[in-house]
Design a protein around this motif. Structure first.
Motif, PDB file in Angstrom:
ATOM      1  N   ARG A 171     -23.744 -57.633  22.863  1.00  0.00           N
ATOM      2  CA  ARG A 171     -24.307 -56.749  21.860  1.00  0.00           C
ATOM      3  C   ARG A 171     -23.126 -56.500  20.897  1.00  0.00           C
ATOM      4  O   ARG A 171     -23.331 -56.076  19.477  1.00  0.00           O
TER       5      ARG A 171
ATOM      6  N   THR B 199     -28.767 -50.492  31.332  1.00  0.00           N
ATOM      7  CA  THR B 199     -29.789 -51.587  31.406  1.00  0.00           C
ATOM      8  C   THR B 199     -30.051 -51.644  29.849  1.00  0.00           C
ATOM      9  O   THR B 199     -29.797 -51.069  28.908  1.00  0.00           O
ATOM     10  N   ASP B 200     -30.939 -52.989  29.792  1.00  0.00           N
ATOM     11  CA  ASP B 200     -31.167 -53.221  28.343  1.00  0.00           C
ATOM     12  C   ASP B 200     -32.260 -52.278  27.643  1.00  0.00           C
ATOM     13  O   ASP B 200     -31.928 -51.800  26.470  1.00  0.00           O
ATOM     14  N   THR B 201     -33.109 -51.370  28.536  1.00  0.00           N
ATOM     15  CA  THR B 201     -33.813 -50.403  27.846  1.00  0.00           C
ATOM     16  C   THR B 201     -33.046 -49.366  27.215  1.00  0.00           C
ATOM     17  O   THR B 201     -33.268 -48.540  26.242  1.00  0.00           O
TER      18      THR B 201
ATOM     19  N   ALA C  63     -23.262 -58.350  28.854  1.00  0.00           N
ATOM     20  CA  ALA C  63     -24.272 -58.240  27.967  1.00  0.00           C
ATOM     21  C   ALA C  63     -23.799 -57.169  26.977  1.00  0.00           C
ATOM     22  O   ALA C  63     -24.247 -57.405  25.682  1.00  0.00           O
TER      23      ALA C  63
ATOM     24  N   ARG D 255     -22.839 -55.811  34.259  1.00  0.00           N
ATOM     25  CA  ARG D 255     -23.540 -55.311  32.946  1.00  0.00           C
ATOM     26  C   ARG D 255     -22.552 -55.653  31.657  1.00  0.00           C
ATOM     27  O   ARG D 255     -22.658 -55.675  30.645  1.00  0.00           O
TER      28      ARG D 255
ATOM     29  N   LEU E 227     -30.003 -49.493  26.371  1.00  0.00           N
ATOM     30  CA  LEU E 227     -28.845 -49.881  25.411  1.00  0.00           C
ATOM     31  C   LEU E 227     -29.560 -50.193  24.356  1.00  0.00           C
ATOM     32  O   LEU E 227     -29.031 -50.270  23.103  1.00  0.00           O
ATOM     33  N   ASP E 228     -30.725 -50.548  24.324  1.00  0.00           N
ATOM     34  CA  ASP E 228     -31.614 -50.784  23.143  1.00  0.00           C
ATOM     35  C   ASP E 228     -31.887 -49.691  22.352  1.00  0.00           C
ATOM     36  O   ASP E 228     -32.256 -49.754  21.098  1.00  0.00           O
TER      37      ASP E 228
END
Length: 394
Positions: free
Chosen positions: A346, A301-303, A342, A339, A305-306
Protein backbone atom coordinates in the motif's frame (compact mmCIF):
# COMPACT_ATOMS: atom_id res chain seq x y z
CA UNK A 1 26.22 26.66 12.75
CA UNK A 2 29.07 27.47 15.09
CA UNK A 3 29.16 26.17 18.67
CA UNK A 4 28.18 29.58 20.03
CA UNK A 5 25.13 30.11 17.83
CA UNK A 6 22.69 28.10 19.95
CA UNK A 7 20.78 30.80 21.76
CA UNK A 8 17.87 31.29 24.11
CA UNK A 9 17.62 35.03 23.71
CA UNK A 10 17.78 35.92 20.01
CA UNK A 11 14.64 36.50 17.95
CA UNK A 12 14.84 34.18 14.96
CA UNK A 13 13.51 34.88 11.51
CA UNK A 14 10.68 32.75 10.12
CA UNK A 15 13.16 31.06 7.80
CA UNK A 16 15.50 30.25 10.70
CA UNK A 17 12.61 28.80 12.69
CA UNK A 18 11.42 26.66 9.77
CA UNK A 19 14.96 25.48 9.03
CA UNK A 20 15.42 23.80 12.41
CA UNK A 21 12.08 21.97 12.54
CA UNK A 22 12.30 18.19 12.63
CA UNK A 23 8.55 18.04 12.08
CA UNK A 24 8.31 20.02 8.85
CA UNK A 25 11.70 21.49 7.95
CA UNK A 26 14.90 20.32 6.27
CA UNK A 27 16.09 18.46 9.38
CA UNK A 28 13.90 15.51 8.37
CA UNK A 29 15.23 15.54 4.82
CA UNK A 30 18.80 15.61 6.11
CA UNK A 31 17.98 12.66 8.36
CA UNK A 32 16.74 10.72 5.34
CA UNK A 33 19.96 11.33 3.41
CA UNK A 34 22.09 10.33 6.42
CA UNK A 35 20.15 7.07 6.63
CA UNK A 36 20.71 6.47 2.94
CA UNK A 37 24.42 7.27 3.24
CA UNK A 38 24.80 4.85 6.10
CA UNK A 39 23.00 2.04 4.26
CA UNK A 40 24.98 2.65 1.08
CA UNK A 41 21.92 3.60 -0.96
CA UNK A 42 22.95 7.27 -1.00
CA UNK A 43 26.07 9.41 -0.78
CA UNK A 44 27.61 11.31 2.10
CA UNK A 45 28.15 14.29 -0.21
CA UNK A 46 24.39 14.69 -0.58
CA UNK A 47 23.89 14.15 3.17
CA UNK A 48 26.52 16.81 3.98
CA UNK A 49 24.73 19.35 1.81
CA UNK A 50 21.41 18.75 3.56
CA UNK A 51 23.01 18.85 7.01
CA UNK A 52 24.61 22.21 6.18
CA UNK A 53 21.25 23.56 5.06
CA UNK A 54 19.54 22.47 8.28
CA UNK A 55 22.30 23.72 10.59
CA UNK A 56 23.20 26.99 8.83
CA UNK A 57 22.47 29.82 11.26
CA UNK A 58 21.41 30.53 14.83
CA UNK A 59 19.71 27.73 16.74
CA UNK A 60 16.84 28.08 19.19
CA UNK A 61 17.80 26.81 22.65
CA UNK A 62 15.12 28.57 24.70
CA UNK A 63 11.99 27.29 26.37
CA UNK A 64 10.24 26.69 23.03
CA UNK A 65 12.89 24.22 21.87
CA UNK A 66 12.14 20.51 21.98
CA UNK A 67 12.90 17.26 20.23
CA UNK A 68 11.14 18.46 17.08
CA UNK A 69 12.47 22.01 17.08
CA UNK A 70 15.67 23.89 17.80
CA UNK A 71 18.76 22.62 19.58
CA UNK A 72 17.34 19.19 20.51
CA UNK A 73 16.19 18.58 16.93
CA UNK A 74 19.61 19.43 15.53
CA UNK A 75 21.32 17.43 18.28
CA UNK A 76 19.21 14.45 17.22
CA UNK A 77 20.25 15.00 13.60
CA UNK A 78 23.95 15.40 14.35
CA UNK A 79 23.97 12.30 16.54
CA UNK A 80 22.67 10.31 13.58
CA UNK A 81 25.38 11.85 11.39
CA UNK A 82 28.26 11.58 13.88
CA UNK A 83 27.82 7.84 14.32
CA UNK A 84 28.82 7.49 10.66
CA UNK A 85 30.97 10.60 10.14
CA UNK A 86 33.42 11.70 12.89
CA UNK A 87 33.49 15.29 11.55
CA UNK A 88 30.15 15.97 13.26
CA UNK A 89 31.08 14.81 16.74
CA UNK A 90 32.32 18.17 18.06
CA UNK A 91 29.16 19.98 16.91
CA UNK A 92 27.05 17.14 18.31
CA UNK A 93 28.74 17.38 21.70
CA UNK A 94 28.33 21.16 21.76
CA UNK A 95 24.62 20.91 21.03
CA UNK A 96 24.27 18.17 23.64
CA UNK A 97 25.58 20.63 26.23
CA UNK A 98 22.94 23.15 25.17
CA UNK A 99 20.25 20.47 25.45
CA UNK A 100 21.34 19.58 28.98
CA UNK A 101 21.12 23.24 30.03
CA UNK A 102 17.77 23.56 28.30
CA UNK A 103 16.47 20.51 30.19
CA UNK A 104 17.52 21.99 33.53
CA UNK A 105 15.73 25.27 32.77
CA UNK A 106 12.61 23.52 31.57
CA UNK A 107 12.52 21.31 34.67
CA UNK A 108 12.76 24.40 36.89
CA UNK A 109 9.83 26.00 35.06
CA UNK A 110 7.80 22.80 35.39
CA UNK A 111 8.52 22.60 39.12
CA UNK A 112 7.35 26.20 39.54
CA UNK A 113 4.15 25.46 37.66
CA UNK A 114 3.47 22.41 39.84
CA UNK A 115 4.10 24.38 43.05
CA UNK A 116 1.52 26.94 41.92
CA UNK A 117 -1.00 24.13 41.49
CA UNK A 118 -1.49 24.83 37.79
CA UNK A 119 -2.15 22.06 35.25
CA UNK A 120 0.57 21.06 32.81
CA UNK A 121 0.44 21.73 29.05
CA UNK A 122 1.43 19.90 25.89
CA UNK A 123 4.27 22.40 25.47
CA UNK A 124 5.65 21.42 28.87
CA UNK A 125 5.51 17.64 28.68
CA UNK A 126 4.75 16.16 25.26
CA UNK A 127 6.97 14.32 22.78
CA UNK A 128 7.16 17.01 20.11
CA UNK A 129 8.13 20.11 22.09
CA UNK A 130 7.99 19.10 25.75
CA UNK A 131 10.09 17.27 28.31
CA UNK A 132 9.10 13.76 27.19
CA UNK A 133 10.82 14.45 23.87
CA UNK A 134 13.90 15.88 25.56
CA UNK A 135 14.03 12.77 27.75
CA UNK A 136 13.77 10.55 24.66
CA UNK A 137 16.82 12.32 23.22
CA UNK A 138 18.83 12.03 26.45
CA UNK A 139 17.88 8.36 26.80
CA UNK A 140 19.87 7.90 23.63
CA UNK A 141 22.67 10.41 24.17
CA UNK A 142 23.15 10.59 27.97
CA UNK A 143 21.47 7.53 29.52
CA UNK A 144 23.49 7.74 32.75
CA UNK A 145 23.03 11.45 33.35
CA UNK A 146 21.38 12.97 36.39
CA UNK A 147 19.40 15.20 34.05
CA UNK A 148 17.73 12.16 32.47
CA UNK A 149 17.00 10.82 35.95
CA UNK A 150 15.37 14.15 36.84
CA UNK A 151 13.30 14.03 33.65
CA UNK A 152 12.13 10.52 34.50
CA UNK A 153 11.11 11.69 37.96
CA UNK A 154 9.20 14.54 36.33
CA UNK A 155 7.34 12.13 34.01
CA UNK A 156 6.56 9.89 36.97
CA UNK A 157 5.07 12.88 38.78
CA UNK A 158 2.61 13.28 35.91
CA UNK A 159 1.21 9.81 36.56
CA UNK A 160 0.08 10.76 40.06
CA UNK A 161 -3.50 12.07 40.26
CA UNK A 162 -4.47 15.40 41.74
CA UNK A 163 -7.84 16.81 42.80
CA UNK A 164 -9.56 19.84 41.36
CA UNK A 165 -13.02 20.92 42.51
CA UNK A 166 -13.49 17.52 44.12
CA UNK A 167 -12.65 15.64 40.91
CA UNK A 168 -9.65 13.34 40.66
CA UNK A 169 -7.67 14.19 37.52
CA UNK A 170 -4.58 12.45 36.12
CA UNK A 171 -1.37 14.40 36.52
CA UNK A 172 -0.99 14.99 32.77
CA UNK A 173 -4.41 16.67 32.58
CA UNK A 174 -4.30 19.89 30.55
CA UNK A 175 -6.72 22.81 30.72
CA UNK A 176 -6.43 23.61 27.01
CA UNK A 177 -8.08 21.93 24.01
CA UNK A 178 -6.30 19.19 22.01
CA UNK A 179 -6.91 21.30 18.90
CA UNK A 180 -8.48 24.73 18.37
CA UNK A 181 -11.24 23.09 16.34
CA UNK A 182 -11.94 20.42 18.97
CA UNK A 183 -13.00 22.08 22.22
CA UNK A 184 -12.96 20.07 25.45
CA UNK A 185 -14.86 21.94 28.14
CA UNK A 186 -12.82 21.88 31.34
CA UNK A 187 -9.73 20.34 29.76
CA UNK A 188 -8.80 16.78 28.93
CA UNK A 189 -6.38 13.90 29.46
CA UNK A 190 -4.77 12.88 26.18
CA UNK A 191 -4.17 9.19 25.49
CA UNK A 192 -1.99 9.36 22.37
CA UNK A 193 1.69 8.82 21.72
CA UNK A 194 2.43 12.36 20.56
CA UNK A 195 0.76 14.33 23.34
CA UNK A 196 -0.47 11.90 25.95
CA UNK A 197 -0.34 8.87 28.17
CA UNK A 198 1.04 6.50 25.53
CA UNK A 199 4.10 8.70 25.12
CA UNK A 200 4.68 8.81 28.87
CA UNK A 201 4.30 5.04 29.08
CA UNK A 202 6.60 4.36 26.13
CA UNK A 203 9.33 6.60 27.56
CA UNK A 204 9.22 4.95 31.00
CA UNK A 205 9.15 1.50 29.39
CA UNK A 206 12.14 2.20 27.15
CA UNK A 207 14.08 3.67 30.08
CA UNK A 208 13.27 0.62 32.20
CA UNK A 209 14.39 -1.76 29.46
CA UNK A 210 17.73 0.11 29.26
CA UNK A 211 18.24 -0.02 33.03
CA UNK A 212 17.64 3.71 33.53
CA UNK A 213 15.65 3.55 36.76
CA UNK A 214 14.48 5.98 39.42
CA UNK A 215 12.18 5.55 42.40
CA UNK A 216 8.53 5.08 41.52
CA UNK A 217 9.10 4.03 37.92
CA UNK A 218 7.43 0.63 38.16
CA UNK A 219 4.45 2.14 40.00
CA UNK A 220 4.13 4.81 37.30
CA UNK A 221 4.07 2.17 34.57
CA UNK A 222 1.38 0.31 36.51
CA UNK A 223 -0.66 3.51 36.86
CA UNK A 224 -0.51 4.19 33.13
CA UNK A 225 -1.31 0.64 32.06
CA UNK A 226 -4.19 0.71 34.56
CA UNK A 227 -5.47 3.89 32.91
CA UNK A 228 -5.47 2.18 29.52
CA UNK A 229 -7.21 -0.86 31.00
CA UNK A 230 -9.90 1.42 32.42
CA UNK A 231 -10.66 3.19 29.14
CA UNK A 232 -10.24 0.28 26.75
CA UNK A 233 -13.21 -0.25 24.46
CA UNK A 234 -14.11 -3.26 22.33
CA UNK A 235 -15.68 -3.46 18.89
CA UNK A 236 -16.09 -5.90 16.03
CA UNK A 237 -12.80 -4.57 14.63
CA UNK A 238 -10.91 -5.12 17.86
CA UNK A 239 -9.97 -3.07 20.92
CA UNK A 240 -9.59 0.69 20.75
CA UNK A 241 -9.14 3.71 22.99
CA UNK A 242 -10.63 7.22 22.83
CA UNK A 243 -8.27 9.97 21.73
CA UNK A 244 -8.77 11.79 25.03
CA UNK A 245 -10.86 11.81 28.20
CA UNK A 246 -12.94 14.83 29.22
CA UNK A 247 -14.55 15.84 32.51
CA UNK A 248 -17.84 14.48 31.22
CA UNK A 249 -16.17 11.14 30.50
CA UNK A 250 -14.78 11.01 34.02
CA UNK A 251 -18.23 11.79 35.41
CA UNK A 252 -20.06 9.13 33.39
CA UNK A 253 -17.26 6.56 33.39
CA UNK A 254 -17.47 6.11 29.62
CA UNK A 255 -16.02 8.01 26.66
CA UNK A 256 -18.11 10.40 24.62
CA UNK A 257 -16.22 9.11 21.57
CA UNK A 258 -18.61 6.43 20.35
CA UNK A 259 -16.35 4.38 18.10
CA UNK A 260 -12.75 3.78 17.09
CA UNK A 261 -10.97 6.51 15.19
CA UNK A 262 -8.44 5.83 12.47
CA UNK A 263 -5.57 3.61 13.45
CA UNK A 264 -2.36 5.64 13.58
CA UNK A 265 0.90 6.22 15.42
CA UNK A 266 0.07 9.61 16.94
CA UNK A 267 -3.36 9.02 18.46
CA UNK A 268 -4.77 5.65 17.51
CA UNK A 269 -4.61 2.03 18.52
CA UNK A 270 -1.29 1.43 16.73
CA UNK A 271 0.72 3.78 18.94
CA UNK A 272 -1.13 2.89 22.13
CA UNK A 273 -0.71 -0.85 21.58
CA UNK A 274 3.01 -0.42 20.89
CA UNK A 275 3.43 1.58 24.10
CA UNK A 276 1.72 -1.19 26.04
CA UNK A 277 3.84 -3.84 24.36
CA UNK A 278 7.00 -1.93 25.32
CA UNK A 279 5.76 -1.63 28.90
CA UNK A 280 4.92 -5.32 29.10
CA UNK A 281 8.32 -6.31 27.75
CA UNK A 282 10.07 -3.98 30.20
CA UNK A 283 8.31 -5.46 33.24
CA UNK A 284 8.18 -9.03 31.86
CA UNK A 285 4.38 -9.20 31.76
CA UNK A 286 3.92 -11.86 29.06
CA UNK A 287 0.11 -11.77 29.18
CA UNK A 288 -0.03 -8.03 28.59
CA UNK A 289 2.58 -8.28 25.85
CA UNK A 290 0.56 -10.91 24.00
CA UNK A 291 -2.62 -8.89 24.43
CA UNK A 292 -0.92 -5.77 23.04
CA UNK A 293 0.40 -7.74 20.08
CA UNK A 294 -3.03 -9.19 19.36
CA UNK A 295 -4.57 -5.72 19.55
CA UNK A 296 -2.00 -4.26 17.21
CA UNK A 297 -2.38 -7.11 14.71
CA UNK A 298 -6.17 -6.67 14.72
CA UNK A 299 -5.69 -3.00 13.82
CA UNK A 300 -3.78 -3.95 10.65
CA UNK A 301 -6.60 -5.64 8.74
CA UNK A 302 -7.52 -4.48 5.25
CA UNK A 303 -10.77 -3.09 6.66
CA UNK A 304 -8.85 -0.85 9.04
CA UNK A 305 -6.19 0.13 6.50
CA UNK A 306 -8.82 1.00 3.89
CA UNK A 307 -9.77 3.94 6.13
CA UNK A 308 -6.30 5.46 5.87
CA UNK A 309 -5.83 8.06 3.16
CA UNK A 310 -2.74 9.76 4.63
CA UNK A 311 0.77 8.52 3.88
CA UNK A 312 2.77 10.28 6.59
CA UNK A 313 4.36 9.12 9.81
CA UNK A 314 2.04 11.01 12.12
CA UNK A 315 -1.41 9.97 10.92
CA UNK A 316 -0.78 7.64 8.01
CA UNK A 317 0.60 4.49 6.47
CA UNK A 318 4.28 5.31 7.04
CA UNK A 319 3.76 5.62 10.80
CA UNK A 320 1.63 2.48 10.85
CA UNK A 321 4.31 0.53 9.00
CA UNK A 322 7.22 1.73 11.13
CA UNK A 323 5.38 1.10 14.40
CA UNK A 324 4.19 -2.33 13.29
CA UNK A 325 7.69 -3.18 12.06
CA UNK A 326 9.24 -2.36 15.43
CA UNK A 327 6.46 -4.25 17.23
CA UNK A 328 6.94 -7.29 14.99
CA UNK A 329 10.66 -7.35 15.80
CA UNK A 330 9.80 -7.73 19.50
CA UNK A 331 6.70 -9.94 19.18
CA UNK A 332 6.57 -13.55 20.25
CA UNK A 333 4.09 -14.45 17.52
CA UNK A 334 4.17 -13.76 13.78
CA UNK A 335 0.73 -12.13 13.51
CA UNK A 336 2.03 -8.56 13.15
CA UNK A 337 4.90 -9.55 10.88
CA UNK A 338 2.55 -11.32 8.49
CA UNK A 339 0.76 -8.02 7.85
CA UNK A 340 3.89 -6.02 6.99
CA UNK A 341 4.05 -7.00 3.29
CA UNK A 342 0.49 -5.79 2.71
CA UNK A 343 1.25 -2.44 4.35
CA UNK A 344 4.45 -2.17 2.32
CA UNK A 345 2.50 -2.71 -0.89
CA UNK A 346 0.00 0.00 0.00
CA UNK A 347 2.75 2.41 0.95
CA UNK A 348 4.71 1.80 -2.24
CA UNK A 349 1.64 2.17 -4.45
CA UNK A 350 0.58 5.47 -2.92
CA UNK A 351 4.09 6.86 -2.57
CA UNK A 352 4.63 6.71 -6.35
CA UNK A 353 2.10 9.53 -6.79
CA UNK A 354 3.51 12.77 -8.25
CA UNK A 355 5.82 14.63 -5.89
CA UNK A 356 4.19 17.26 -3.75
CA UNK A 357 5.04 20.81 -2.75
CA UNK A 358 8.19 21.89 -0.90
CA UNK A 359 6.22 22.17 2.35
CA UNK A 360 5.39 18.47 2.07
CA UNK A 361 9.04 17.47 2.50
CA UNK A 362 9.22 17.18 6.31
CA UNK A 363 9.43 14.20 8.63
CA UNK A 364 6.07 14.02 10.41
CA UNK A 365 3.60 14.52 7.59
CA UNK A 366 5.84 14.86 4.55
CA UNK A 367 7.94 12.95 2.09
CA UNK A 368 11.01 12.51 4.31
CA UNK A 369 9.06 10.41 6.81
CA UNK A 370 7.37 8.41 4.06
CA UNK A 371 10.64 7.61 2.33
CA UNK A 372 12.36 6.75 5.62
CA UNK A 373 9.62 4.19 6.31
CA UNK A 374 10.12 2.82 2.78
CA UNK A 375 13.86 2.56 3.52
CA UNK A 376 12.94 0.23 6.38
CA UNK A 377 11.12 -2.05 3.94
CA UNK A 378 14.17 -2.28 1.68
CA UNK A 379 16.96 -3.16 4.09
CA UNK A 380 17.60 -6.02 6.47
CA UNK A 381 17.70 -4.93 10.09
CA UNK A 382 16.61 -1.73 11.84
CA UNK A 383 17.44 1.79 10.59
CA UNK A 384 21.16 2.51 10.86
CA UNK A 385 20.56 5.98 12.28
CA UNK A 386 17.86 4.95 14.74
CA UNK A 387 15.78 7.79 13.30
CA UNK A 388 12.54 6.26 14.57
CA UNK A 389 13.59 6.71 18.20
CA UNK A 390 12.02 10.14 17.84
CA UNK A 391 8.65 8.33 17.63
CA UNK A 392 9.21 6.54 20.97
CA UNK A 393 8.54 3.18 19.34
CA UNK A 394 12.03 1.78 19.98
Amino acid sequence: MTPDEATSGTTLTADDAARQSLARGPVGTALLHIERARTGSGSWDIAHAHIRRAAAGPVEAGEHAGLYYGAPALAFLLRAAADGEPRYRRARDTLDDHVLRLARRRLTLAAGRAERGEPTTFAEYDLFYGLTGVAALLLRSHPDSEILAALLRYVISLTRPHHEDGVELPGWWVAHDPDPTLPTLGGHANLGMAHGAAGLLALLALATARGCLVDGQEEAIAALTGWFDRWRQDSADGSWWPQWITREDLHTGRPTQTGPGRVSWCYGTIGIARAQQLAALAIHDHRRAQDAENTLAAALTDTQLDRISDLGLCHGLAGIYQTAYRAACDARSSAIGRRLPAITTRLEQHATAPTRREEDSGLLTGDAGIVLALESTRHVGPPRTGWDTCLLIT
